[in-house]
Design a protein around this motif. Structure first.
Motif, PDB file in Angstrom:
ATOM      1  N   HIS A  23      -3.145   0.090  14.506  1.00  0.00           N
ATOM      2  CA  HIS A  23      -3.042  -1.360  13.990  1.00  0.00           C
ATOM      3  C   HIS A  23      -4.237  -1.799  12.831  1.00  0.00           C
ATOM      4  N   LEU A  24      -3.234  -1.970  11.902  1.00  0.00           N
ATOM      5  CA  LEU A  24      -4.901  -2.197  10.981  1.00  0.00           C
ATOM      6  C   LEU A  24      -4.733  -3.224   9.702  1.00  0.00           C
ATOM      7  N   ASP A  25      -5.913  -3.558   9.445  1.00  0.00           N
ATOM      8  CA  ASP A  25      -5.695  -4.247   8.462  1.00  0.00           C
ATOM      9  C   ASP A  25      -5.802  -3.981   6.783  1.00  0.00           C
ATOM     10  N   LEU A  26      -4.855  -3.881   5.845  1.00  0.00           N
ATOM     11  CA  LEU A  26      -4.075  -3.748   4.618  1.00  0.00           C
ATOM     12  C   LEU A  26      -5.171  -4.106   4.017  1.00  0.00           C
ATOM     13  N   THR A  27      -5.987  -5.041   4.172  1.00  0.00           N
ATOM     14  CA  THR A  27      -7.171  -5.307   2.745  1.00  0.00           C
ATOM     15  C   THR A  27      -8.118  -4.758   2.884  1.00  0.00           C
ATOM     16  N   ARG A  28      -8.352  -4.033   3.800  1.00  0.00           N
ATOM     17  CA  ARG A  28      -9.796  -2.916   4.079  1.00  0.00           C
ATOM     18  C   ARG A  28      -9.695  -1.538   3.288  1.00  0.00           C
ATOM     19  N   PRO A  29     -10.035  -1.376   1.999  1.00  0.00           N
ATOM     20  CA  PRO A  29      -9.928  -0.455   1.500  1.00  0.00           C
ATOM     21  C   PRO A  29      -9.788   0.720   1.810  1.00  0.00           C
ATOM     22  N   HIS A  30     -10.636   1.320   3.698  1.00  0.00           N
ATOM     23  CA  HIS A  30     -11.166   1.992   3.696  1.00  0.00           C
ATOM     24  C   HIS A  30      -9.164   2.415   4.735  1.00  0.00           C
ATOM     25  N   SER A  31      -8.915   1.418   5.409  1.00  0.00           N
ATOM     26  CA  SER A  31      -7.391   1.384   6.376  1.00  0.00           C
ATOM     27  C   SER A  31      -6.592   2.374   4.752  1.00  0.00           C
ATOM     28  N   GLN A  32      -6.570   1.625   3.430  1.00  0.00           N
ATOM     29  CA  GLN A  32      -6.076   1.756   2.414  1.00  0.00           C
ATOM     30  C   GLN A  32      -5.633   3.573   2.082  1.00  0.00           C
ATOM     31  N   SER A  33      -7.319   3.728   2.092  1.00  0.00           N
ATOM     32  CA  SER A  33      -7.306   4.654   1.738  1.00  0.00           C
ATOM     33  C   SER A  33      -7.004   5.825   2.930  1.00  0.00           C
ATOM     34  N   TRP A  34      -7.253   6.287   4.347  1.00  0.00           N
ATOM     35  CA  TRP A  34      -7.435   6.751   5.265  1.00  0.00           C
ATOM     36  C   TRP A  34      -4.996   7.027   5.441  1.00  0.00           C
ATOM     37  N   LEU A  35      -4.795   5.440   4.915  1.00  0.00           N
ATOM     38  CA  LEU A  35      -2.535   5.667   4.917  1.00  0.00           C
ATOM     39  C   LEU A  35      -2.496   6.953   3.734  1.00  0.00           C
ATOM     40  N   ARG A  36      -2.874   6.489   2.782  1.00  0.00           N
ATOM     41  CA  ARG A  36      -2.835   7.338   1.720  1.00  0.00           C
ATOM     42  C   ARG A  36      -3.126   8.565   2.163  1.00  0.00           C
ATOM     43  N   SER A  37      -3.947   9.294   2.207  1.00  0.00           N
ATOM     44  CA  SER A  37      -4.811  10.546   2.404  1.00  0.00           C
ATOM     45  C   SER A  37      -4.695  11.221   2.981  1.00  0.00           C
ATOM     46  N   GLU A  38      -5.110  10.534   5.348  1.00  0.00           N
ATOM     47  CA  GLU A  38      -5.747  11.062   5.778  1.00  0.00           C
ATOM     48  C   GLU A  38      -4.029  10.635   6.639  1.00  0.00           C
ATOM     49  N   SER A  39      -3.439  10.180   6.904  1.00  0.00           N
ATOM     50  CA  SER A  39      -2.999   9.454   8.134  1.00  0.00           C
ATOM     51  C   SER A  39      -1.507  10.857   8.317  1.00  0.00           C
ATOM     52  N   GLY A  40      -1.253  11.409   6.402  1.00  0.00           N
ATOM     53  CA  GLY A  40       0.315  12.197   7.230  1.00  0.00           C
ATOM     54  C   GLY A  40       1.085  11.943   6.866  1.00  0.00           C
ATOM     55  N   VAL A  41       0.747  10.895   6.158  1.00  0.00           N
ATOM     56  CA  VAL A  41       2.739   9.791   5.995  1.00  0.00           C
ATOM     57  C   VAL A  41       3.229   9.717   4.622  1.00  0.00           C
ATOM     58  N   ASP A  42       3.947   9.831   4.212  1.00  0.00           N
ATOM     59  CA  ASP A  42       4.820  10.361   2.707  1.00  0.00           C
ATOM     60  C   ASP A  42       4.497   9.469   1.646  1.00  0.00           C
ATOM     61  N   PRO A  43       3.545   9.551   0.524  1.00  0.00           N
ATOM     62  CA  PRO A  43       3.073   9.184  -0.234  1.00  0.00           C
ATOM     63  C   PRO A  43       3.499   7.498  -1.001  1.00  0.00           C
ATOM     64  N   ILE A  44       4.782   8.303  -0.270  1.00  0.00           N
ATOM     65  CA  ILE A  44       5.764   6.727  -1.336  1.00  0.00           C
ATOM     66  C   ILE A  44       6.055   5.854   0.108  1.00  0.00           C
TER      67      ILE A  44
END
Length: 363
Positions: free
Chosen positions: A77-98
């Motif tokens: 469970h993430l707080d999407l307002t935080r830059p680090h959580s956004q960066s993790w989701l885009r770059s480190e989570s392995g989730v499709d960029p779309i």
């Protein structure tokens, strides 16, 4: 999956009533949790059905949030307002960029979309946080994979808080499908008190303004507010109903047959909410039209009566005006009964006009 993982089947009878919030998840004042990493945006992470030690010791960090190869799903469970959580989701989570960009988008509408083995789900629910707007529905963003669940928050959600409490007790759903069932059912049922409240307010306004024929501007303002709220809610509830219908009729792999059956209940609940909103919107419009018609009728009647009075007074004013000109030869000028006779003539003329208007059905 075990029946206990499906609270809908235990607490939500298959009836046509609008269920209470407590039918799906307990209605309670849930204290907020201290985030694992408040600055970075990691609120919490635990293996389903939850481990109390995960929350007590905060033993999971960013390095432990990767996609598990097997076992029960890891809930992040993430707080999407935080830059680090956004960066993790885009770059480190392995989730499709779309998927990542869809989860982080500022403007969202309810939707369901499959990406490989995962499912992107965006739903809307009542914003029950202090200071929230009355007609505000906030987005719940979920990414569900067989062994990982990612949820993001911009505002605190009662549904997520209740599931987190269950996870702290080790009693949360054990599969991604069961998790989705609990979320969808809770969001649908949490709308019921709001809809019932709007219906009660509309009933009261209709009774006061239609049955008692009152026309208080405050009630007109409240009626307009109810109509706006119904339209605003419906704008999100209708696509949410369609999204749930897609999950039911084109079920992804993470949903079992039992999950589909339980989601059908949530879909039907959303359908009833959408129909109730449509009915309220139409009722409010009809009430507004009736109020407007009554107001116009009252104004028209007032103008008509003023016109009749002016019509009666017109010849009387003409006669008195002629008698008041400063020239010789004015009738009854020297008579001591002149004034009384003029008044009598004016009264007779007025009575004659009234009788004529009655005969012509103008009065």
């Amino acid at each position: 999956m075990p029946e206990a993982d499906h609270p809908l089947s235990l607490c939500w009878p298959h009836t046509h009533r609008l269920p209470r919030s407590s039918d799906i998840l307990p209605d309670m004042d849930i204290p907020p949790i201290t985030p694992f990493d408040a600055e970075g945006g990691l609120v919490f992470a635990t293996r389903m059905p939850g481990e109390p030690g995960d929350f007590d010791e905060k033993k999971r960090g960013w390095s432990d949030l990767g996609y598990p190869e097997s076992g029960p799903p890891l809930w992040v469970h993430l707080d999407l307002t935080r830059p680090h959580s956004q960066s993790w989701l885009r770059s480190e989570s392995g989730v499709d960029p779309i998927v990542a960009e869809s989860l982080l988008a500022e403007e969202t509408r309810p939707r369901v979309q499959e990406f490989g083995e995962g499912v992107l789900v965006i739903l809307r629910g009542i914003n029950s946080n202090p200071g929230a707007e009355h007609d505000e529905l906030i987005a719940m963003r979920l990414w569900l994979e067989p062994t990982r669940i990612i949820t993001l928050r911009e505002y605190r959600f009662q549904t997520i808080a209740a599931l987190r409490v269950r996870a702290q007790k080790g009693d949360a759903p054990t599969t991604a499908g069961g998790f989705l069932v609990a979320v969808a059912g809770s969001l649908a049922s949490n709308m019921s008190p709001t809809i019932v409240n709007l219906e009660e307010r509309l009933d009261e306004i209709e009774e006061r303004m239609l049955e008692h024929e009152t026309d208080d501007p405050r009630w007109r303002s409240q009626l307009a507010t109810i109509r706006r709220q119904a339209i605003s809610y419906r704008r999100h509830i209708v696509p949410q109903r369609d999204a749930l219908a897609r999950l039911v009729h084109n079920a992804p792999a993470i949903l079992s047959t039992r999950d589909q059956a339980e989601l059908r209940v949530a879909m039907e609940q959303s359908t009833r909410v959408a129909e109730a909103l449509e009915e309220m919107r139409d009722r409010a419009a009809v009430t507004q039209e009736e109020m407007r018609a009554r107001h116009d009728a009252r104004v028209g009647k007032t103008v008509y009566m003023l016109t009749v009075v002016a019509t009666i007074a017109l010849p009387l004013g003409l006669i008195t005006g002629l008698l008041g000109i400063n020239v010789g030869g004015i009738p009854l000028e020297g008579s001591v009964w002149g004034f009384a006779m003029v008044c009598l003539i004016l009264v007779l003329i007025a009575i004659g006009q009234i009788v004529l208007f009655k005969f012509m059905k103008w009065l």
